[in-house]
Scaffold this active site. Structure first.
Site, short mmCIF file in Angstrom:
data_model
loop_
_atom_site.label_atom_id
_atom_site.label_comp_id
_atom_site.label_asym_id
_atom_site.label_seq_id
_atom_site.Cartn_x
_atom_site.Cartn_y
_atom_site.Cartn_z
CG HIS A 212 -1.84 1.23 1.27
ND1 HIS A 212 -2.29 2.05 2.46
CD2 HIS A 212 -2.64 1.71 0.32
CE1 HIS A 212 -2.98 2.92 2.17
NE2 HIS A 212 -3.20 2.81 0.88
N PRO B 94 0.20 -2.28 10.28
CG PRO B 94 1.54 -1.09 12.03
CD PRO B 94 1.53 -2.30 10.77
CB CYS B 95 0.55 2.10 8.05
SG CYS B 95 2.17 2.26 8.62
CG HIS B 96 -3.06 3.04 5.71
ND1 HIS B 96 -1.83 2.84 5.23
CD2 HIS B 96 -3.30 4.35 6.07
CE1 HIS B 96 -1.05 4.21 5.11
NE2 HIS B 96 -1.75 5.15 5.74
N GLY B 97 -4.32 -0.73 8.15
CA GLY B 97 -4.95 -1.94 8.20
C GLY B 97 -5.08 -3.32 7.22
#
Ligand code: FES
Length: 127
Positions: free
Chosen positions: A71, A90-93
């Site tokens: 991503h 963890p940044c945007h799942g």
């Protein structure tokens, strides 16, 4: 391209060792038969970026992945997320399975498999 040799003899089953290759994290995953079976049971037409588990590694028990989310480039966390034994960014799942295939979240592509070869049963040459 620079090559990096890694001794894999002491990586326990179901553990991911993270090494650096060309400044990037690379995940070396020693998969149990249970995890291999889990990914091989997946119907790839359900995947966003359809690839067979068997097409992503040279030996089923070793999965080698560049640890950079497709991503926006964060480093996913091993053994986390919705897929047992998978990876979670963890940044945007984004969630990835143990073959690094995206299963959920915004990542458009599977984690990248770097060029590598086994020099023998205990050593891997990345690059
Ligand atoms: Fe991994 Fe956005 S960078 S989900």
């Amino acid at each position: 391209a620079a090559k990096t040799e890694v001794n894999i003899a002491n990586i326990p089953e179901n553990k991911v060792q993270i090494i650096k290759w060309q400044g990037r994290p690379v995940f070396i995953y020693h998969r149990s038969q249970e995890l291999i079976d889990q990914e091989r049971a997946m119907n790839i037409v359900e995947l966003r970026d359809p690839e067979e588990d068997s097409a992503r590694s040279k030996r089923p028990e070793w999965m080698v992945l560049i640890g950079i989310c497709t991503h926006l480039g964060c480093v996913p966390i091993p053994n986390a997320g919705v897929v047992p034994g998978g990876f979670f960014c963890p940044c945007h799942g984004s969630h990835f399975d143990t073959a690094g295939r995206v299963r959920k979240g915004p990542a458009p592509k599977n984690l990248v498999v770097p060029p590598y070869q086994f020099t023998d049963d205990q050593n891997l040459l990345i690059g």
